[in-house]
Design an enzyme around this catalytic site. Structure first.
Site, short mmCIF file in Angstrom:
data_model
loop_
_atom_site.label_atom_id
_atom_site.label_comp_id
_atom_site.label_asym_id
_atom_site.label_seq_id
_atom_site.Cartn_x
_atom_site.Cartn_y
_atom_site.Cartn_z
N PHE A 129 0.75 -1.13 -0.12
CA PHE A 129 0.00 -0.07 0.06
C PHE A 129 0.85 1.30 -0.03
O PHE A 129 1.81 1.25 0.75
CB PHE A 129 -0.76 0.00 1.15
CG PHE A 129 -1.63 1.38 1.30
CD1 PHE A 129 -2.98 1.24 0.55
CD2 PHE A 129 -1.38 2.32 1.89
CE1 PHE A 129 -3.69 2.62 0.58
CE2 PHE A 129 -2.20 3.44 2.12
CZ PHE A 129 -3.25 3.45 1.44
N ASP A 214 9.48 2.50 1.38
CA ASP A 214 8.14 3.04 1.90
C ASP A 214 8.03 2.98 3.34
O ASP A 214 7.79 1.95 3.85
CB ASP A 214 6.96 2.84 1.39
CG ASP A 214 5.65 3.48 1.80
OD1 ASP A 214 5.76 4.14 2.94
OD2 ASP A 214 4.48 3.44 1.01
N LYS A 243 3.14 9.72 8.46
CA LYS A 243 2.30 9.56 9.81
C LYS A 243 3.06 9.84 11.09
O LYS A 243 2.90 11.03 11.53
CB LYS A 243 2.23 7.78 9.70
CG LYS A 243 1.43 7.54 8.45
CD LYS A 243 0.78 6.14 8.68
CE LYS A 243 -0.51 5.74 7.79
NZ LYS A 243 -0.39 5.28 6.42
#
Ligand SMILES: *Cc1c(COP(=O)(O)O)cnc(C)c1O
Length: 390
Positions: A129, A214, A243
């Site tokens: 993702f 990532d 995040k």
């Protein structure tokens, strides 16, 4: 009639009013233990005093000036993050996917400017993702995410996550980079083994490719190291983060080595909001806390305690839970019962967790939890497993 908030989420019918540490209160006054952390965002929990102070102090001074000018907070945060990582340079963004898209641009520009304009493709992993822009959904195309949104950019070659042989076979003279999450978050807390990550590094070097990690979900202390790739003792050429770095303030960054960022000269990239003084104050304040002596050790220790207790739960409720996954406080529980039902029943009992692919629930507490929160969570998990067993 269409809701005034575009209905792209099937949201839980709870409205929160305030939070403190790992606890949230909804508008009816009900208290919940928050082991979602806004999907690994509130690394220091809710209303952490250091972050409240940094935000209010900066709010009284300066919020935004644009990237037409030097921004002191960017220079400070970038200097600190380059000291702490493989990176020599970075660009600040407002979100994860923007940092991820920049990683794609940086890698292509590197290949272009070093004599390989034909190398434009990326090898990505199944179950990945990377976000929800048209480029990012092309890199991780599930039917839910891409259906109706085509045509997609044809530049990603997907191979099985964890399989180096398949990855090596997928490399062509058009491949620019390998782009993976060290531990897949949305994919169900699926960890790449340390051997796999080291193999990715060696393969990238062997074929002249860049390695991009990532770490938008895995970074900023979540696994008990500042960044998850540190566990494998290797470094990428480019890394995107977001995040946790803002502790709840929206921000991200694309970090790169000097070599990888060779093509990123004035005019090649920009952002109106990215790296504004308010965001930088928050990033620096989060880093102050996460880099305190003992902080990451605490994440490792409390994570190990929590994982041990979850292992015990799995052993005692084999009809409900299948296995534990993950590292530090990036934990997953693969369920036997439907994970969505587990998420709902846990919430009804006062514990908030996040679903993921592979019938997993993600357990992502703030990194500041102690044994009290672990005990409270375990009591709710135990009660919920009992309910499922009846
Ligand atoms: C959350 C996430 C993204 C996307 O971040 P946004 O801030 O939602 O754009 C990308 N990659 C990974 C691994 C993520 O967990």
């Amino acid at each position: 009639m269409i809701p005034v908030v575009m209905p792209t989420y099937s949201r839980v019918d709870v409205v929160f009013e305030r939070g403190e540490g790992a606890w949230l209160w909804d508008v009816t006054g009900r208290r919940y233990l928050d082991f979602t952390s806004g999907i690994a965002v509130n690394a220091l929990g809710h209303a952490h005093p250091s972050l409240v102070q940094a935000l209010t102090e900066q709010a009284q001074k300066l919020w935004h000036v644009s990237n037409l000018f030097r921004v002191a907070g960017q220079e400070t945060l970038a200097a600190r993050l380059t000291d702490l990582t493989f990176a020599d340079t970075m660009f600040f963004t407002n979100s994860g996917v923007e940092a991820w898209e920049l990683a794609v641009k940086v890698a292509r520009k590197y290949q272009h400017d070093t004599g390989h304009p034909e190398k434009t493709r990326f090898i990505v992993a199944s179950g990945a993702f990377h976000g929800r822009t048209t480029t990012a959904i092309a890199a991780a195309p599930t039917e839910k995410m891409v259906g109706g949104f085509g045509p997609l950019l044809d530049t990603f070659d997907q191979v099985a996550f964890g399989n180096l042989n398949e990855l090596r076979r997928a490399i062509t003279d058009k491949t620019a980079a390998i782009l993976v999450e060290p531990i897949q978050g949305e994919g169900g807390i699926r960890a790449g083994s340390e051997d796999y990550l080291r193999g990715l590094r060696a393969t990238a070097d062997e074929f002249g490719l860049l390695l991009i990690f990532d770490e938008i979900q895995t970074g900023v202390g979540r696994t008990g190291k500042l960044f998850a790739h540190e566990w494998a003792g290797i470094t990428p050429d480019i890394m995107c983060i977001a995040k946790g770095i803002g502790g709840g303030f929206p921000m991200g960054a694309c970090l790169a080595t000097e070599k990888a960022a060779i093509g990123m000269v004035p005019g090649t990239h920009g952002s109106t909001f990215g790296g504004n003084p308010l965001a930088m104050a928050m990033g620096n304040a989060v880093l102050d806390v996460v880099t305190r002596p003992g902080f990451l050790e605490h994440v490792q220790e409390i994570g190990a305690v929590l994982k041990g207790r979850l292992d015990d739960l799995v052993a005692r409720y084999p009809g409900v839970l299948a296995e534990t996954r993950g590292k530090g406080l990036l934990l997953g529980l693969k369920c036997v019962v439907p994970n969505t039902e587990m998420v709902n029943r846990l919430r009804a009992n006062g514990l908030l967790v996040v679903g993921a692919a592979d019938n997993v629930i993600r357990i992502l507490p703030p990194l500041i939890i102690g044994t009290e929160e672990v005990e409270a969570a375990l009591a709710i998990l135990e009660k919920t497993c009992k309910e499922f067993s009846q």
